[in-house]
Design an enzyme around this catalytic site. Structure first.
Site, PDB file in Angstrom:
ATOM      1  N   TYR A 113       0.884  -1.392  -0.033  1.00 46.96           N
ATOM      2  CA  TYR A 113      -0.019  -0.002  -0.027  1.00 46.96           C
ATOM      3  C   TYR A 113       0.687   1.454   0.030  1.00 46.96           C
ATOM      4  CZ  TYR A 113       1.201  -0.538   4.963  1.00 46.96           C
ATOM      5  OH  TYR A 113       1.934  -0.731   6.094  1.00 46.96           O
ATOM      6  N   GLY A 114       2.032   1.048  -0.048  1.00 48.51           N
ATOM      7  CA  GLY A 114       2.936   2.300   0.112  1.00 48.51           C
ATOM      8  C   GLY A 114       3.990   2.332  -0.835  1.00 48.51           C
ATOM      9  N   GLU A 128      11.632  -4.190   5.090  1.00 50.37           N
ATOM     10  CA  GLU A 128      10.366  -3.264   5.930  1.00 50.37           C
ATOM     11  C   GLU A 128      10.872  -3.330   7.545  1.00 50.37           C
ATOM     12  OE1 GLU A 128       8.242  -1.764   4.741  1.00 50.37           O
ATOM     13  OE2 GLU A 128       7.684  -2.413   2.765  1.00 50.37           O
TER      14      GLU A 128
END
Length: 139
Positions: free
Chosen positions: A17-18, A84
């Site tokens: 989503y980023g 991440e």
């Protein structure tokens, strides 16, 4: 949900989503992944941290975020965990799409976004202006 692409059913799905989305700075991390499509994921809220967003579990009715799905393999998931910062910065969690399919998604903790703006649209469109202008941010 707009879906396309291919991949073995045994390969897990990853929801991003980023900065891993197509056209974003870190999309190259997914060059070994197969594009599946765009979709929404319920039960999450999205917060803008400037250079990247963070999704947080949210029980408010109608809370959802927009993103992209990719077929990945176990080796790529391990690489993405390191990228991440999981499990320190993000937790990789298994969530379910409305279709019932299980997807991995990187989720933060509520305390990490307590002073950060929530994106009511559920869609992150890129880094905040202070980070994308090419000028150093002033604090």
């Amino acid at each position: 949900m707009e879906l396309s692409g291919n991949g073995a059913d045994s390969d897990p799905l990853l929801f991003v989503y980023g900065s891993l989305k197509r056209g974003m700075a870190n999309h190259g991390q997914l060059q070994q992944a197969a594009w599946v499509g765009r979709t929404r994921l319920d039960g999450l809220a999205l917060y803008d941290l400037g250079p990247f967003p963070m999704a947080i579990a949210c029980s408010e009715p109608g809370s959802a975020i927009e993103g992209e799905l990719y077929r990945v393999n176990a080796a790529l998931l391990e690489q993405l965990d390191r990228f991440e910062g999981a499990p320190r910065l993000y937790q990789r969690e298994l969530h379910r799409l409305n279709s019932g399919e299980a997807v991995w998604v990187y989720v933060g903790r509520a305390r990490q976004v307590r002073h950060v703006k929530r994106l009511s649209s559920g869609c992150w469109k890129g880094p905040a202006a202070a980070f994308s202008s090419g000028r150093p941010a002033r604090y």
